[in-house]
Write a protein that holds these residues in place. Sequence first.
Motif, PDB file in Angstrom:
ATOM      1  N   ILE A  34      32.454 -17.057  13.803  1.00  0.00           N
ATOM      2  CA  ILE A  34      32.104 -17.133  15.315  1.00  0.00           C
ATOM      3  C   ILE A  34      33.724 -16.118  15.773  1.00  0.00           C
ATOM      4  CG2 ILE A  34      33.297 -18.526  17.081  1.00  0.00           C
ATOM      5  CD1 ILE A  34      31.564 -21.075  15.411  1.00  0.00           C
ATOM      6  N   ILE A  35      33.305 -15.063  17.232  1.00  0.00           N
ATOM      7  CA  ILE A  35      34.308 -14.338  17.664  1.00  0.00           C
ATOM      8  C   ILE A  35      34.987 -15.054  18.873  1.00  0.00           C
ATOM      9  CG2 ILE A  35      34.631 -11.801  17.820  1.00  0.00           C
ATOM     10  CD1 ILE A  35      32.480 -12.032  15.902  1.00  0.00           C
ATOM     11  N   LEU A  36      35.223 -15.394  19.211  1.00  0.00           N
ATOM     12  CA  LEU A  36      35.973 -15.717  20.360  1.00  0.00           C
ATOM     13  C   LEU A  36      36.430 -14.340  21.528  1.00  0.00           C
ATOM     14  CD1 LEU A  36      37.181 -19.707  20.346  1.00  0.00           C
ATOM     15  CD2 LEU A  36      34.956 -18.051  21.109  1.00  0.00           C
ATOM     16  N   THR A  37      35.946 -13.962  22.498  1.00  0.00           N
ATOM     17  CA  THR A  37      37.027 -12.990  23.636  1.00  0.00           C
ATOM     18  C   THR A  37      37.091 -13.734  24.706  1.00  0.00           C
ATOM     19  OG1 THR A  37      34.232 -12.141  23.664  1.00  0.00           O
ATOM     20  CG2 THR A  37      35.834 -11.211  22.136  1.00  0.00           C
ATOM     21  N   VAL A  38      38.749 -13.344  24.893  1.00  0.00           N
ATOM     22  CA  VAL A  38      38.764 -13.412  26.755  1.00  0.00           C
ATOM     23  C   VAL A  38      39.128 -12.262  27.363  1.00  0.00           C
ATOM     24  CG1 VAL A  38      39.799 -15.582  27.428  1.00  0.00           C
ATOM     25  CG2 VAL A  38      39.625 -15.940  25.321  1.00  0.00           C
ATOM     26  N   ARG A 116      42.459  -1.133  21.913  1.00  0.00           N
ATOM     27  CA  ARG A 116      42.727  -2.217  20.564  1.00  0.00           C
ATOM     28  C   ARG A 116      41.661  -3.502  20.806  1.00  0.00           C
ATOM     29  NH1 ARG A 116      46.447  -4.176  18.042  1.00  0.00           N
ATOM     30  NH2 ARG A 116      47.146  -6.887  18.754  1.00  0.00           N
ATOM     31  N   PHE A 117      41.698  -3.981  22.929  1.00  0.00           N
ATOM     32  CA  PHE A 117      40.647  -4.701  23.063  1.00  0.00           C
ATOM     33  C   PHE A 117      39.225  -4.720  21.961  1.00  0.00           C
ATOM     34  CE2 PHE A 117      37.201  -7.981  24.948  1.00  0.00           C
ATOM     35  CZ  PHE A 117      38.554  -8.977  25.423  1.00  0.00           C
ATOM     36  N   HIS A 118      38.818  -3.223  22.635  1.00  0.00           N
ATOM     37  CA  HIS A 118      37.343  -3.610  21.659  1.00  0.00           C
ATOM     38  C   HIS A 118      37.199  -2.901  19.726  1.00  0.00           C
ATOM     39  CE1 HIS A 118      35.215  -4.218  25.601  1.00  0.00           C
ATOM     40  NE2 HIS A 118      35.998  -4.099  26.130  1.00  0.00           N
ATOM     41  N   ASP A 119      38.215  -2.255  20.003  1.00  0.00           N
ATOM     42  CA  ASP A 119      38.053  -1.593  18.181  1.00  0.00           C
ATOM     43  C   ASP A 119      38.078  -3.238  17.561  1.00  0.00           C
ATOM     44  OD1 ASP A 119      38.110   0.753  18.770  1.00  0.00           O
ATOM     45  OD2 ASP A 119      39.802   1.238  19.068  1.00  0.00           O
ATOM     46  N   ALA A 121      37.333  -6.237  18.636  1.00  0.00           N
ATOM     47  CA  ALA A 121      36.627  -6.901  18.483  1.00  0.00           C
ATOM     48  C   ALA A 121      35.493  -6.320  17.798  1.00  0.00           C
ATOM     49  CB  ALA A 121      35.724  -7.238  19.999  1.00  0.00           C
ATOM     50  N   GLN A 122      35.195  -5.437  17.894  1.00  0.00           N
ATOM     51  CA  GLN A 122      34.021  -5.038  16.229  1.00  0.00           C
ATOM     52  C   GLN A 122      34.619  -5.116  15.055  1.00  0.00           C
ATOM     53  OE1 GLN A 122      31.171  -3.639  17.195  1.00  0.00           O
ATOM     54  NE2 GLN A 122      30.688  -3.950  15.053  1.00  0.00           N
ATOM     55  N   LYS A 123      35.559  -4.821  14.354  1.00  0.00           N
ATOM     56  CA  LYS A 123      36.569  -5.308  13.222  1.00  0.00           C
ATOM     57  C   LYS A 123      35.665  -6.627  13.397  1.00  0.00           C
ATOM     58  CE  LYS A 123      40.368  -1.705  13.255  1.00  0.00           C
ATOM     59  NZ  LYS A 123      41.458  -1.497  12.966  1.00  0.00           N
ATOM     60  N   ALA A 124      36.528  -7.467  14.164  1.00  0.00           N
ATOM     61  CA  ALA A 124      36.114  -8.951  14.166  1.00  0.00           C
ATOM     62  C   ALA A 124      34.690  -9.272  13.367  1.00  0.00           C
ATOM     63  CB  ALA A 124      36.512 -10.118  14.680  1.00  0.00           C
ATOM     64  N   CYS A 125      33.923  -8.607  13.865  1.00  0.00           N
ATOM     65  CA  CYS A 125      32.033  -8.633  13.822  1.00  0.00           C
ATOM     66  C   CYS A 125      31.853  -8.258  12.734  1.00  0.00           C
ATOM     67  CB  CYS A 125      31.065  -7.655  15.058  1.00  0.00           C
ATOM     68  SG  CYS A 125      31.751  -8.832  16.912  1.00  0.00           S
ATOM     69  N   ALA A 236      28.775  -4.602  24.316  1.00  0.00           N
ATOM     70  CA  ALA A 236      29.220  -4.111  23.477  1.00  0.00           C
ATOM     71  C   ALA A 236      28.719  -4.375  21.771  1.00  0.00           C
ATOM     72  CB  ALA A 236      29.727  -3.854  23.665  1.00  0.00           C
ATOM     73  N   HIS A 237      28.972  -5.490  21.990  1.00  0.00           N
ATOM     74  CA  HIS A 237      29.677  -6.297  20.494  1.00  0.00           C
ATOM     75  C   HIS A 237      28.258  -7.387  19.958  1.00  0.00           C
ATOM     76  CE1 HIS A 237      32.723  -4.857  20.794  1.00  0.00           C
ATOM     77  NE2 HIS A 237      33.469  -4.862  21.662  1.00  0.00           N
ATOM     78  N   GLY A 238      27.322  -7.468  20.895  1.00  0.00           N
ATOM     79  CA  GLY A 238      26.038  -9.074  20.209  1.00  0.00           C
ATOM     80  C   GLY A 238      24.422  -7.665  19.345  1.00  0.00           C
TER      81      GLY A 238
END
Length: 288
Positions: A34-38, A116-119, A121-125, A236-238
């Motif tokens: 699970i990834i949470l983005t805020v 940094r936010f989106h990189d 998030a993608q690394k977490a995915c 972007a991340h789904g």
Amino acid sequence: MRILFFLFVSAGVLQAQTAELETYIEVRPGTLPIILTVPHGGSLKPANVLARRYGVTGTDSNTIPLAEMIIEELATRYGGKPHAIISRLHRTKLDPNRELEEAAQGDPISIAAWHRFHDSAQKACDSVMKKSGMGLLLDIHGHRHLDQRIELGYLIQGDQLKHSDAELNADAALIASSCIRDLDKRSPQSFAELVRGPQSLGGLLESQGFRCLPSPSKTSPAFMAGYFSGVYDVSAHGSRKGGTVSAIQVECPWNNVRDTPEHQRRFAVALAESLGVYFEVHFGRKLR
């Protein structure tokens, strides 16, 4: 000697910039799929970051403490924590839930923070896909619509939700453009059931006492009513563009969800419990 001095100064500047970005965009590795983005709960307004000149700038109040409670409740039940990416910058300085031009509007620090936010998030995915094969990203937001329901965004517009279940299930283009595209392939239930059936996330949260949209009790928004179907983060991340991490934009109302710590905790408990069932039903696996 001058070259050494220049390198020393440059290294110091880079280290300071890195520390600054780590303050603005908090990244927490996790162990659950699970990834949470805020993106909109931050309050920092550093003077060296230019204010955005256009776009929405309001804060989604209390979404960061709400996310903290969700992390705690998931850890309590499933023995691990979700990945979390949290913007601490106020939305007047950065909006991570928009494409770069509108999000940062040319400011170099905001641009770096957006990356940094989106990189992250993608690394977490990527980490979730490598470890678990599949996962779910929840993009945590807040809304103040008159109809105080939890709005769940799948990149399906409100008018499209007015279609019948049979029409939703037959619309291959709509399913392919949703941010739960991969999950639809995995789930034993139909697309319409996945979006608004009794074991959809909305249905499970309603069984815990939270009114949701879409859900069995509210399959589509009323005429001219507000509804957030999802924006940049879940796109972007789904799994809309590939991959096996699906995404849902979770828009939390103020009343009875974000307004008090007691209500935040109650929602966090309900979401954590609902996700346990959701993973078993649709992903075919236990979270623990």
